[in-house]
Design a protein around this motif. Sequence first.
Motif, PDB file in Angstrom:
ATOM      1  N   VAL A 163     -19.357 -23.560  19.515  1.00 11.96           N
ATOM      2  CA  VAL A 163     -20.683 -23.907  18.774  1.00 11.96           C
ATOM      3  C   VAL A 163     -20.343 -23.731  17.262  1.00 11.96           C
ATOM      4  O   VAL A 163     -20.725 -24.742  16.663  1.00 11.96           O
ATOM      5  CB  VAL A 163     -21.748 -22.881  19.037  1.00 11.96           C
TER       6      VAL A 163
ATOM      7  N   ALA B  31      -8.204 -23.436 -10.316  1.00 11.00           N
ATOM      8  CA  ALA B  31      -9.673 -22.628 -10.218  1.00 11.00           C
ATOM      9  C   ALA B  31      -9.982 -22.136  -9.159  1.00 11.00           C
ATOM     10  O   ALA B  31     -10.366 -20.971  -8.887  1.00 11.00           O
ATOM     11  CB  ALA B  31     -10.549 -23.349 -11.134  1.00 11.00           C
ATOM     12  N   TYR B  32      -9.777 -23.069  -7.846  1.00 11.89           N
ATOM     13  CA  TYR B  32     -10.081 -22.706  -6.660  1.00 11.89           C
ATOM     14  C   TYR B  32      -9.441 -21.375  -5.988  1.00 11.89           C
ATOM     15  O   TYR B  32      -9.934 -20.680  -5.544  1.00 11.89           O
ATOM     16  CB  TYR B  32     -10.055 -23.696  -5.853  1.00 11.89           C
TER      17      TYR B  32
ATOM     18  N   ARG C 223      -7.746 -19.219  -7.265  1.00  7.75           N
ATOM     19  CA  ARG C 223      -7.958 -18.005  -7.941  1.00  7.75           C
ATOM     20  C   ARG C 223      -9.168 -17.115  -7.599  1.00  7.75           C
ATOM     21  O   ARG C 223      -8.912 -15.996  -7.354  1.00  7.75           O
ATOM     22  CB  ARG C 223      -8.036 -18.105  -9.507  1.00  7.75           C
ATOM     23  N   THR C 224     -10.167 -17.913  -7.087  1.00  5.52           N
ATOM     24  CA  THR C 224     -11.424 -17.195  -6.832  1.00  5.52           C
ATOM     25  C   THR C 224     -12.063 -17.283  -5.574  1.00  5.52           C
ATOM     26  O   THR C 224     -12.847 -17.106  -4.703  1.00  5.52           O
ATOM     27  CB  THR C 224     -12.576 -17.853  -7.708  1.00  5.52           C
ATOM     28  N   ALA C 225     -10.842 -17.929  -4.628  1.00 11.36           N
ATOM     29  CA  ALA C 225     -11.221 -18.476  -2.967  1.00 11.36           C
ATOM     30  C   ALA C 225     -11.277 -17.170  -2.204  1.00 11.36           C
ATOM     31  O   ALA C 225     -10.498 -16.505  -2.496  1.00 11.36           O
ATOM     32  CB  ALA C 225     -10.012 -19.377  -2.606  1.00 11.36           C
TER      33      ALA C 225
ATOM     34  N   LYS D  64     -15.836 -19.821   4.188  1.00 15.51           N
ATOM     35  CA  LYS D  64     -16.826 -19.142   3.380  1.00 15.51           C
ATOM     36  C   LYS D  64     -16.833 -20.175   2.060  1.00 15.51           C
ATOM     37  O   LYS D  64     -17.766 -19.932   1.474  1.00 15.51           O
ATOM     38  CB  LYS D  64     -16.514 -17.757   3.029  1.00 15.51           C
TER      39      LYS D  64
END
Lengths: 611, 162
Positions: free
Chosen positions: B73, B141-142, B144-146, B152
Amino acid sequence: MSDSDGNISEDLEFDYDDDEEVSFSEFTADENEIDLVNKFEEEVYIKKDLKKEAPSANRLQARAKYKAWSLEEYINHFFISKCKKLQSMKLPNCDFDDILIMLHAKNWGEESVINGCYDNPTKFFEDCGLPLRKRNNTFEVVKNFLCPICCSDDDIQTETYSLTCNHKFCVACYTRYVVGLVHEGKLITCPECKLSIPHGDVQKFVNVYNEQQQSGSSVLNSPFKFVVDDASKAFVKGSPIKTTIDLSSFELLKYAAKRNIDSNPGNFKYCPAPDCMHLVELLSPAKDGRTESENGKTMDEENIYKVPIVTCPKSHEFCYSCQFENHLPLPCWLVKAWIKKCNDDSETANWIDAHTQSCPKCDSQIEKNGGCNHMTCSTCAYHFCWICLEEWAKHGHQYYACNRFDPDTVNAAQKYKKSKRLTLKRYIFFYSRFSVHETSMEGDSKTLKKVNEKMTKYMNEESKRRNNAEVSSTNSLSWIDVQFLHDAIRQLTNGRKTLKWTYVFAFYLSKSNFSEIFEQMQDYLNKTVEDLSKIFEEIYAKKKDSSNLIMQNKLDIINLSNLVAQRQEKMIEFAFTGLEQKLLRLEEEKPESSLEPVQTQTQGQTKRKQR
Amino acid sequence: MHTFHKRILKEFKRLQKNPLPGITIKPSETDPNDLSVFVFDITLPPDSDGVLHSIYRSDIYQLRIKITDDYPVDSPEVQFLNSHPGSKIPLHPHIYSNGHICLDLLGSGWTPACSMESILLSIQSMLSTNELAERPPDDQAYVRTAPLNPKKTTFDYHDDNV
């Protein structure tokens, strides 16, 4: 009721009537403004006549013209009635189900459905996920069926569902799939292709799921039997939805309505009470849905002090513009400032302050957990830049052009901190009073609940006794006789609520002669509220025969609650008139300027991260 | 055991018996009793058009598919791996340098009728149709904070050109 009070308030009225004349020259400059005021007052009377407001209704409150909606009414008005209208137009090859799907696919725009149906029906049907031949959605029991989703072939007989595309899946898998998607409020398609499942069938799956939940067995574990009764058989076989079935209770339509309201709120707002799904639409032309996001900028002075108090169909009272409890006499922007101030101490608020920003359009708090600075608000789908909170479209192809250092904003941040420290002492003084009343309000509601219980018990006994005796004694009470108690209870909580907010009002109020009058009125209200509360307290404390005590104090209770109502009303009116005629001044700056330094701080942080 | 053990088992057996061209399942990485993590070696299909000119022609990439509790699902958790020596993340405008993939099939485009096979095929075609050897514009940027779990992250699928 009480003469003395009436006199006091009348005296006060005279007081500021005089002043109005003194400062009249100021007002003649702007005749339009006076006209506006008059207009509003007319509205007030219309409103009062129409609604027959409770005695606590006052001028300020009645200013908001609104309509209370339940979600079902919203669905009927915006979805179902359009659907019926289109049905009556006899669009070619469309039944009610089809029209509902078309409208849903086209965001409930009648025009685009009509155009689509006549311009290029083949393409339009395909767009909406409608089959080109006759619809043939079937629930059927298949022997030795292997469902492509769960691959389970345990049962010899499996209940399956398929749309016209004939992609069969077992009902258990379909249910899970549909229930997982219904919350998005979009049309649900066949898992395999783009055909849309009709709303009625979606509801059937939802019902199956709900039954499963109630009977406690999980969809996952038990192979359940899907009962296709005669009525639903006809329902499934593609016959149009019977209008007798309550469409507005369809889960998918409810979520579609929510989605519709979220993305295009117009003048609609949800009732903020927990688990209340009702809506309020503001009808007064002076305010529209956007004023909140624009805050003080475009609103004139007149509007800043207006508190549109509305009541939802379930009689939850709230302020339309800030979706907070009835916070009269304090204007919304100060409520926001106050709440923020109170929360400043808590860790959560600090965290939120440091890690989130509110969407510039709808004010939802957003945490950025990754990705670029091009933000899309998940609530209102507004595209903006995380750094400067401006619309993203302005940024074009140049990334982060908004990153320029501005020394002015840094100075403002320092100034803000200094002034905050100065007002801290003052703040604590008023905050303690505010919170005392807040806790008393909770205590009150407990006491009152108990009193209410006792009274109900007493009434039940009384009626029993009367039934046994079968004689209508003139001494016994009827339910109408004790109605006063409920009114008094409501009045006490109301009065306390207003009193609570007057302390915040006083906190922001700059000192003047009129502020003293305000404080005096506050004292009166305080005393009356306390007196009334004391009576209830006594009743609550008394173990035996409390109902007699209630009856003994009946007159006092009625008098005091009327007095509370009067003083509350006068207080609010005085505050409002004072603000309107600039006799009372509220000190704190408007929200944007007070928030600005905080934003520049986060700007700094983000900047450092970015480089 | 997973509620949909049968389905996963079936998919697994199918991938073992009839492997897709250019994709090999690495059974050593998979616990046959658990069946919750699958690792694949993925290359371009050897005899397809344009493979000779592709920027990925000589590379083998590792792809991990983690089955979630709500599979099928809910979509599985998919990412490229660079934990093994020599393995690297393909250079692609929709693949971040931490292995996360921006593909609608892994998010809003998922339906229970999709399978691991459909994921593998669409990732393979993502690679074979791409000619740009670059990372997404917000890669730095992504990454570093992913979050660790790519599911998620809410991607905004706006670029259909590549």
